[in-house]
Design an enzyme around this catalytic site. Structure first.
Site: not given
Lengths: 311, 275
Positions: A54, A113
């Site tokens: 990223e 998650d």
């Protein structure tokens, strides 16, 4: 009425507006989840997968924008605003480049998650960057319009989308403008200033409050920065009590932004409803939201507190 | 390279080195060591290699330079001034309030600066973005990125190297200024990135190792880079930190220290023209 996750609306909007605008879309191996895949399938030559990297992706986006391109860089909010914060600040914010950050999976509604992926800090981080526009759409209709507004805005924009499907609450002909809030329901006793998926809950809460003879206004603030201070001050004066509601930490997000605005000009009690100073946990998205009282009942409770503080 | 031309470049490099010392001395702060180590490469790029026009600094077809080791901007500012992007008088305002010569490069306000940089590791990624834009637009410009051998300890740099190779950015030329020093000491003691040639090759680059202060070496490496069409190029430039000023050479404390008056006088006297 439409029901879909705002990430889905995001991916569709990219594919839709790419017909008219010369957009480039970057992703970091999450196109299936961020829904940029919808764009990638239609415009493979304008989609650049950066792999699980990223930091590099954000600065590559800056380089593309420095070469005149309108660029969307996408990942989960955690990795875009969190991991790559300093790249966003220095590679994009400081030179004020034309990069749009499409952050999906924001907030607790990531669900199963769990805490590592539930980003409740991104609004706080992004709104401190000078010149950064921060948009958090309330439903699928507004998500689409926010993408269009971001494309037409010259400069960096942070767009916050969710994973959980949510109901359409705004009319098909809804007008969206950066820097403008919208009064969705008027009221006189208290104003609930909400953002993102909490706007729908705020509307439900206002109905519940009617039963208790409390007249609550509901204001949608999807443009967290720039903030519609004029509208907020107007309701601070009119109602004398505010409740902010967001799927984000109560530290640094919409609640803080509203407190900053009213404390300087028209102080009144402000109760911040959102994620308290704690991490999330795994569970089905709606169950997690209910556990943390990020629902209409939670808002009603905060409204009662706010009203009790009125002079 | 012909002797006349080499002497010309050497004299420009000396002017740039004097400009570096002037800037840091006037500002009473800045980074002379790593600026002096890249002075010859910057000279070659701005006076021989790059396709640029100082009267049209935003030309979409121009070659670009990203100074990823942004703290060495005194070298960049000197080159831009000497090349005519702005007056050399402005160099005196370096790091002072209201100057467009910021402590680290600012693309928005400084004519000729192609990318803001300074936070280590980010410039190389931006250079990849610019190079990719060139490929997407089928433009012929080239992109040069100068990194420090300390800077490459940043993980983002290796993300960018992977990206450059994956997208076959043959229009990208990475220059690693291998002066062997970083703030806390010798790179080999602080955090070794060696064997660097092997690593760059493994990451898919065409690798050249040169003497950063030899114009023949510099020219030959850039010429090879231009003719490499299937992969990006990495020029590992073995340099001397503080090159040209005897007491600054290979001394780690000159990374980010300004000379006092006496040191300034001595430095300037050592940087006289070659003819």
């Amino acid at each position: 009425m439409l029901k879909e996750a705002t990430r889905e609306s995001y991916g569709k909007a990219l594919a839709e507006f790419a017909e008219k605008y010369d957009l480039y879309v970057l992703d970091a191996d999450l196109s299936e989840a961020t829904k940029t895949k919808i764009f990638a399938q239609k415009y493979p030559e304008r989609f650049i997968d950066c792999g699980i990297a990223e930091a590099n992706m954000v600065s590559v986006a800056a380089g593309l924008a420095a070469s005149g391109k309108t660029v969307f860089a996408s990942s989960f909010a955690m990795f875009l605003a969190g991991r790559a914060f300093e790249q966003v600040r220095n590679s994009i914010g400081y030179p004020h480049l034309n990069v749009k950050l499409g952050a999906t999976h924001a907030g607790l509604s990531v669900g199963e998650d769990g805490a590592t992926h539930q980003c409740n800090e991104d609004i706080a981080l992004m709104r401190t960057i000078p010149g950064m526009v921060v948009l958090n759409p309330a439903d699928p209709v507004e998500a689409r319009l926010a993408v269009k507004a971001a494309i037409e805005h010259d400069g960096p924009v942070y767009l916050r989308f969710g994973r959980m499907p949510i109901e359409q609450i705004l009319p098909d002909d809804y007008k969206f403008e950066i820097g403008k809030g919208t009064v969705l329901k008027d009221g006189t006793d208290v104003a609930v200033i909400a953002t993102g998926l909490m706007v729908g809950e705020a509307l439900k809460a206002a109905e519940m409050l009617e039963q208790k003879s409390i007249s609550a206004a509901v204001i949608n603030i999807s443009s967290i920065k720039p903030l519609d201070k004029k509208l907020i001050l107007e309701y601070s004066i009119r109602c004398g009590a505010l409740v902010t509601s967001e799927e984000h930490s109560i530290i640094g997000g919409l609640g803080s932004a509203v407190c900053e605005a009213v404390s300087e000009a028209a102080p009144c009690p402000v109760i911040r409803h959102g994620v308290e100073d704690m991490f999330g946990k795994s569970g089905a998205a709606q169950k997690v939201l209910d556990y943390y009282k990020l629902n209409a009942e939670g808002i009603v409770q905060k409204v009662l507190e706010a009203v009790s503080l009125k002079k | 390279m012909e002797e006349i031309q080499k002497n010309e470049l050497k004299n420009i490099a000396l002017r740039i080195r004097r400009d570096i010392i002037e800037q840091v001395y006037n500002a009473k702060s800045g980074h002379p060591g790593g600026s002096l180590s890249i002075a010859d490469i910057i000279t070659y790029l701005y006076f021989k290699e790059m396709n640029i026009d100082p009267s049209n600094p935003k030309d979409p077809d121009r070659d670009r330079l990203v100074l990823s080791k942004g703290h060495s901007c005194p070298a960049l500012y000197a080159a831009l001034a000497e090349r005519g992007y702005f007056s050399t008088e402005i160099l005196k305002t370096f790091r002072k309030l209201d100057s467009f010569l910021q402590g680290h490069p600012d693309m928005k306000n400084t004519p000729g600066v192609d990318m803001s940089s300074g936070s280590l590791g980010q410039g190389i990624s931006a250079a990849c973005g610019i190079a990719l834009a060139g490929k997407l637009d089928k433009k012929n410009y080239r992109v040069y990125a100068i990194l420090g051998d300390g800077e490459i300890e940043e993980g983002q740099v290796w993300e960018a190297f992977m990206f450059a190779s994956h997208y076959c950015l043959s229009n990208l030329c990475v220059i690693i200024d291998r002066n062997g020093l970083q703030i806390d000491g010798k790179c080999k003691d602080v955090m070794s990135s060696e064997p660097l040639e092997d690593k760059m090759q493994a990451f898919g680059f065409d690798v050249k190792v040169i003497d950063a202060h030899d114009f023949d070496d510099i020219e030959s490496a850039f010429n090879t880079a231009k003719n490499t069409t299937d992969r990006p190029t990495a020029i590992i430039a073995n340099s001397v930190k503080g090159k040209g000023v005897s007491f600054m050479e290979n001394v780690v404390s000159w990374h980010g220290t300004a000379p006092n008056e006496q040191q300034y006088e001595q430095a300037m006297s050592e940087l006289k023209e070659v003819r």
